[in-house]
Design an enzyme around this catalytic site. Structure first.
Site, PDB file in Angstrom:
ATOM      1  N   ASP A  54     -11.312  -3.229  -2.044  1.00  0.00           N
ATOM      2  CA  ASP A  54     -10.177  -3.087  -1.098  1.00  0.00           C
ATOM      3  C   ASP A  54      -9.432  -1.786  -1.551  1.00  0.00           C
ATOM      4  OD1 ASP A  54      -9.412  -4.335  -3.614  1.00  0.00           O
ATOM      5  OD2 ASP A  54      -7.395  -4.586  -2.698  1.00  0.00           O
ATOM      6  N   GLU A  55      -8.587  -1.267  -0.736  1.00  0.00           N
ATOM      7  CA  GLU A  55      -7.437  -0.369  -0.869  1.00  0.00           C
ATOM      8  C   GLU A  55      -8.226   0.827  -1.393  1.00  0.00           C
ATOM      9  OE1 GLU A  55      -3.474  -2.977  -0.982  1.00  0.00           O
ATOM     10  OE2 GLU A  55      -4.695  -2.645  -2.843  1.00  0.00           O
ATOM     11  N   ALA A  56      -9.491   1.376  -0.987  1.00  0.00           N
ATOM     12  CA  ALA A  56      -9.962   2.471  -1.870  1.00  0.00           C
ATOM     13  C   ALA A  56      -9.599   3.684  -1.107  1.00  0.00           C
ATOM     14  CB  ALA A  56     -11.592   2.280  -2.118  1.00  0.00           C
ATOM     15  N   LEU A  74       0.983  -1.024   0.122  1.00  0.00           N
ATOM     16  CA  LEU A  74      -0.095   0.028   0.000  1.00  0.00           C
ATOM     17  C   LEU A  74       0.703   1.225   0.011  1.00  0.00           C
ATOM     18  CD1 LEU A  74      -2.455  -1.112   2.720  1.00  0.00           C
ATOM     19  CD2 LEU A  74      -2.530  -1.791   0.432  1.00  0.00           C
TER      20      LEU A  74
END
Length: 540
Positions: free
Chosen positions: A343-345, A5
């Site tokens: 995910d990972e928004a 990330l």
């Protein structure tokens, strides 16, 4: 942190602070006696991967010979298809004709028994004795899983494509077997680096012997869009032309996607397509500028950073786009699930995330499919009843995040376990592994095997665990040989966690069985990694 990330600079800072490695595994033990350099003529019954549920050895072995015939009941094309695959598998190495016949006296018999309810949808019973081998199941899928046991009980040379002059025997006795969990998936990321139809088929062939029943295809991401959508041609005309590192990318036509789906279905594997939203959408945003809140197309992305892209919650164009894509993907996919990512928004506001995922879920169910998503759907929004949540957290995931997943499970969501520090096949085996990443820590073969999906996530009972999936992300992987190296030898152990009974195997016993798989890896042409801690046979 599903993939990684953070920027390289922050990774370096985290490394300096000691934050990038998983907690240490149990102390390593010596590899023990090496597996024999050559295989025995008869493998002990049940000494395979995954470990069968019940094994009762006894009696002399069954021998496959030039006179062997494969018997099937008349009038059942699905059983005949399984028999045909078995024959096609065995013919090249044995040199035998192996005709498929409806004669009940055939010495290798495949039988359907609808009354064998204890075997479930994928279970089977194998009985081996001199002159007769019988494979019984309630369904064709169960017979096909049993065929994988037959191939593993035979010498690994049976996987070779040229005639091998040797005996072909299966130890005497009975195996009664059925899976612990109904979902056992392998995921292949074709968005970061594109892989051709034939390369995806080869990966399907890699997972088949280990009784996987789902192939999750990560079809879209910031770096590329990989499936043609008839109503949205720019997705492939523009969005498919990139990949990590600036390569040419690529995409599947709808006919090519159908070909992959058929190829998997012939092996009783269900394809789960993923259209990742609302983040991981840069390729779509480049293709259709109106999907951006400011109406301006971003630059194509060829790096590996994540979390910077988002669809626009306030535009109806977003939902028209999602409907077009999900409608076409649903029509192309006979399987039950559509994976919507989620995910990972990190560039999506909390209210916008919930607004969009609520509407995306309604689109999925409206097109007759079940929702599957990464576990952030339960953390930052509300899964629809019966949704399948894929948990990719790790030992350092906050307890509050884990509890939200557990609460969703208590409310009826089903959980697929893919803990990044156990099941992510793109994590390095050790710090010096040339390929892969290590944001979730390094994942040795032992660490990938030594955990229990039924108890791994606090507050989630085994009854809520739908299965296990082994994701293979491809930020650092661009060739089939590299896929092989990161998947093998970890992928078979994750298959065992999904198939075999709880507590049925331990590391010491497993690594001995895994070492014997080396002969099969070689026969199949797998570019596997000779991981430490396993008593691999000496190189010939």
């Amino acid at each position: 942190m599903r993939r990684h990330l953070i920027t390289p600079a922050v990774l370096l800072l985290a490394a300096a602070l000691g934050c990038t490695e998983a907690p240490p595994a149990a102390p390593a033990q010596g590899p023990g006696p090496a597996a024999p350099a050559t295989e025995p003529d008869v493998r002990p019954l049940g000494r395979i991967v995954p470990l069968p549920a019940s094994v009762t050895p006894g009696g002399a072995p069954y021998a496959l010979t030039a006179a062997t015939r494969i018997g099937v009941p008349g009038g059942d094309p699905a059983v005949r298809a399984v028999a045909g695959r078995l024959a096609a598998l065995l013919r090249p190495a044995t040199g035998f004709r192996l005709p498929v016949v409806t004669d009940p006296s055939a010495d290798l018999a495949l039988r359907l028994d609808p009354a064998a309810t204890a075997l479930g949808d994928e279970g089977y019973r194998l009985r081996s004795a001199p002159g007769r081998l019988t494979l019984t199941a309630r369904t064709p899928a169960g017979l096909f899983r049993g065929v994988q046991t037959v191939r593993q009980q035979l010498p690994a040379a049976v996987e070779r494509r040229t005639v091998q002059h040797r005996t072909w025997k299966i130890a005497g006795g009975t195996i009664t077997d059925a899976p612990r969990f109904p979902y056992r998936g392998a995921m292949l990321d074709v968005a970061r680096h594109f892989f051709t139809v034939d390369e995806v088929k080869a990966y399907i062939d890699r997972i088949t012997p280990y009784k996987y029943n789902a192939l999750h295809l990560h079809l879209t991401d910031d770096q590329g869009w990989r499936l043609a959508i008839g109503s949205r041609p720019a997705l492939t005309a523009v969005g498919a032309a990139t990949e990590v590192g600036g390569g040419p990318g690529g995409f599947y036509t709808q006919d090519q996607y159908r070909e992959i789906v058929r190829y998997a279905a012939d092996r009783h594997i269900e394809v789960v397509p993923e259209i990742d939203m609302p983040g991981h959408t840069n390729a779509a945003l480049v293709s259709y500028p109106e999907l951006n809140c400011d109406g301006k197309a971003p630059k194509p992305h060829t790096g590996i950073e994540v979390g910077f892209s988002t669809l626009c919650a306030g535009k109806e164009a977003t939902y028209a786009f999602a409907d077009d894509v999900l409608r076409e993907v649903a029509a192309l996919t006979p399987g039950r699930y559509l994976h919507i990512g989620g995910d990972e928004a990190r560039s999506t506001g909390p209210a916008d995330y919930r607004t969009m995922t609520d509407r995306f879920q309604r689109l999925v169910t409206g097109h007759g499919k079940e929702v599957m998503a990464w576990h952030q759907l339960a953390v930052d929004a509300a899964p629809v009843p019966g949704a399948l949540l894929q948990y990719w957290g790790h030992d350092r995931t906050p307890a509050g995040e884990k509890e939200k997943v557990a609460a969703a499970a208590r409310a009826g969501a089903r959980i697929v376990l893919s803990p990044a520090d156990r099941a992510y096949l793109d994590m390095k085996y050790a710090a010096d592994t040339p390929l892969g990443l290590k944001w979730a820590g390094t994942v040795s073969v032992r660490r990938a095997y030594e955990w229990d999906p039924g108890t791994h996530l606090p507050g989630v009972p085994e009854s809520a665990v739908h299965g296990v999936e082994a994701p293979l992300w491809t930020e650092t992987l661009s060739t089939p040989a590299q896929l092989d190296t990161m998947a093998f030898p970890r992928l078979p152990g994750l298959a065992e966690l999904g198939w075999s009974p709880a507590g049925g195997g331990d590391w010491e016993a497993y690594r001995a069985r895994l070492a014997e798989q080396a002969h099969r890896f070689d026969a199949l042409g797998i570019a596997w990694y000779r991981a430490p801690g396993v008593p691999w046979p000496a190189r010939p």
